[in-house]
Design a protein around this motif. Sequence first.
Motif, short mmCIF file in Angstrom:
data_model
loop_
_atom_site.label_atom_id
_atom_site.label_comp_id
_atom_site.label_asym_id
_atom_site.label_seq_id
_atom_site.Cartn_x
_atom_site.Cartn_y
_atom_site.Cartn_z
N UNK A 197 0.96 11.39 7.10
CA UNK A 197 0.21 10.72 8.18
C UNK A 197 0.69 9.29 8.38
N UNK A 198 1.10 8.64 7.30
CA UNK A 198 1.61 7.27 7.37
C UNK A 198 3.11 7.21 7.63
N UNK A 199 3.70 8.40 7.78
CA UNK A 199 5.14 8.54 8.04
C UNK A 199 5.98 7.87 6.95
N UNK A 200 5.60 8.13 5.71
CA UNK A 200 6.33 7.62 4.57
C UNK A 200 7.33 8.68 4.15
N UNK A 201 8.59 8.30 4.08
CA UNK A 201 9.64 9.21 3.64
C UNK A 201 9.88 8.94 2.14
N UNK A 202 9.48 9.87 1.32
CA UNK A 202 9.56 9.67 -0.13
C UNK A 202 11.00 9.56 -0.61
N UNK A 256 0.83 -1.21 0.00
CA UNK A 256 0.00 0.00 0.00
C UNK A 256 0.87 1.25 0.00
N UNK A 257 1.93 1.24 0.81
CA UNK A 257 2.83 2.39 0.86
C UNK A 257 3.54 2.58 -0.48
N UNK A 258 3.95 1.48 -1.11
CA UNK A 258 4.61 1.58 -2.41
C UNK A 258 3.65 2.13 -3.45
N UNK A 259 2.39 1.70 -3.38
CA UNK A 259 1.40 2.22 -4.33
C UNK A 259 1.15 3.71 -4.10
N UNK A 260 1.13 4.13 -2.84
CA UNK A 260 0.94 5.54 -2.53
C UNK A 260 2.10 6.37 -3.08
#
Length: 92
Positions: A82-87, A28-32
Amino acid sequence: MKPALQSTSAQDKKKVLTKLDKELIKKDKQMLVAEIRIAHQSWLAAQAHFEFAVEKGQVDYAIYALEAAEKRFEMLIKQAKELRINLSDSDH
């Protein structure tokens, strides 16, 4: 003795589900991140379209498209925060 065996198997199932959940969250994070990249490209394209718009109708549409692309990009960035994803770490 049987309850202990059942308990162990339930714990094993829980571990498997946890692994599966982690994999789903990772996907899900990769898709985001992929959606954010697409949204950014769409935003850049909308900016270019606006720069070359000549007629009133073209300008109006370009403004609409630019605002929509910008809002989508901002929404996705907010979701990633919000999901704390570091691009910047997403390619590694």
